[in-house]
Design a protein around this motif. Structure first.
Motif, PDB file in Angstrom:
ATOM      1  N   UNK A 148      31.789  33.210  19.363  1.00 10.23           N
ATOM      2  CA  UNK A 148      30.707  32.377  19.897  1.00 10.23           C
ATOM      3  C   UNK A 148      29.450  32.588  19.064  1.00 10.23           C
ATOM      4  N   UNK A 149      28.458  31.755  19.328  1.00  5.83           N
ATOM      5  CA  UNK A 149      27.204  31.881  18.578  1.00  5.83           C
ATOM      6  C   UNK A 149      26.514  33.213  18.858  1.00  5.83           C
ATOM      7  N   UNK A 194      31.331  29.366  14.399  1.00  7.98           N
ATOM      8  CA  UNK A 194      32.324  29.891  13.459  1.00  7.98           C
ATOM      9  C   UNK A 194      33.713  29.497  13.953  1.00  7.98           C
ATOM     10  N   UNK A 195      34.568  29.055  13.039  1.00  5.33           N
ATOM     11  CA  UNK A 195      35.954  28.773  13.395  1.00  5.33           C
ATOM     12  C   UNK A 195      36.739  30.067  13.542  1.00  5.33           C
ATOM     13  N   UNK A 196      37.861  29.982  14.188  1.00  7.36           N
ATOM     14  CA  UNK A 196      38.724  31.149  14.375  1.00  7.36           C
ATOM     15  C   UNK A 196      39.339  31.583  13.046  1.00  7.36           C
ATOM     16  N   UNK A 199      35.820  37.337   7.472  1.00  6.42           N
ATOM     17  CA  UNK A 199      34.637  37.687   8.267  1.00  6.42           C
ATOM     18  C   UNK A 199      34.982  37.790   9.746  1.00  6.42           C
ATOM     19  N   UNK A 200      35.761  36.846  10.239  1.00  2.45           N
ATOM     20  CA  UNK A 200      36.181  36.894  11.640  1.00  2.45           C
ATOM     21  C   UNK A 200      37.082  38.105  11.874  1.00  2.45           C
ATOM     22  N   UNK A 201      38.023  38.316  10.953  1.00  5.48           N
ATOM     23  CA  UNK A 201      38.936  39.462  11.061  1.00  5.48           C
ATOM     24  C   UNK A 201      38.147  40.777  11.097  1.00  5.48           C
ATOM     25  N   UNK A 202      37.175  40.919  10.207  1.00  2.00           N
ATOM     26  CA  UNK A 202      36.372  42.150  10.162  1.00  2.00           C
ATOM     27  C   UNK A 202      35.524  42.322  11.403  1.00  2.00           C
ATOM     28  N   UNK A 203      35.160  41.234  12.049  1.00  2.00           N
ATOM     29  CA  UNK A 203      34.361  41.307  13.268  1.00  2.00           C
ATOM     30  C   UNK A 203      35.180  41.859  14.426  1.00  2.00           C
ATOM     31  N   UNK A 204      36.492  41.575  14.399  1.00  2.00           N
ATOM     32  CA  UNK A 204      37.366  42.042  15.483  1.00  2.00           C
ATOM     33  C   UNK A 204      37.359  43.546  15.526  1.00  2.00           C
TER      34      UNK A 204
END
Length: 150
Positions: free
Chosen positions: A36-37, A44-46, A145-150
């Motif tokens: 989410x924002x 951001x897309x998944x 970037x999304x992966x690293x955020x997880x």
């Protein structure tokens, strides 16, 4: 000589291998988790959507080069169709096969200077391949970037 072709071939192959490795590492329940924002300060897309867009860009370009049909793979790369790590990996392999077949069309580096009716404008094959590689890497970077955020 095929020095430029071989270099591009290696870069596209590395892109493919990195995508497969990432898909193999991400937990299945996080594949299409939508940040989410509040997480990123902007939409951001998944992870899955970005990986599919990366491979889709490659598939679209090489199908276009081989057949002059520039169909957007969006319709057959929807999360509803490719909902698991295994299905996404299979699609990545299909896109890679399409890419490899496309590279077989290039016999010498001079082939890359031919003008080609790409989907938006006429450009050289080299310009088209470079734009495809940078766009696909950009989508892959977003997935990372999304992966690293997880």
């Amino acid at each position: 000589m095929k020095n430029i072709i071989d270099s591009l071939d290696v870069q596209f192959h590395r892109l493919h291998v990195r995508s497969l490795e990432l898909v193999g590492k991400i937990p299945p329940d996080k594949l299409f988790w939508q940040p989410t924002e509040t997480h990123f300060q902007f939409p951001v897309n998944s992870f899955g959507a970005n990986i599919l867009r990366s491979a889709g860009k490659v598939e679209q370009t090489f199908n276009g080069i081989a057949t002059r049909l520039w169909d957007d793979p969006f319709e057959w790369t929807l999360p509803e169709q490719l909902s698991t790590n295994e299905l996404i990996s299979e699609y990545l392999d299909e896109a890679e096969i399409t890419r490899v077949k496309g590279f077989m069309l290039f016999q010498a580096d001079a082939d890359l200077q031919r003008k080609f009716p790409a989907p938006v404008k006429i450009s050289t094959i080299f310009e088209l391949l470079l734009e495809t590689l940078t766009t696909a890497e950009n989508f892959q970077g977003r997935a990372v970037a999304v992966y690293n955020f997880l």
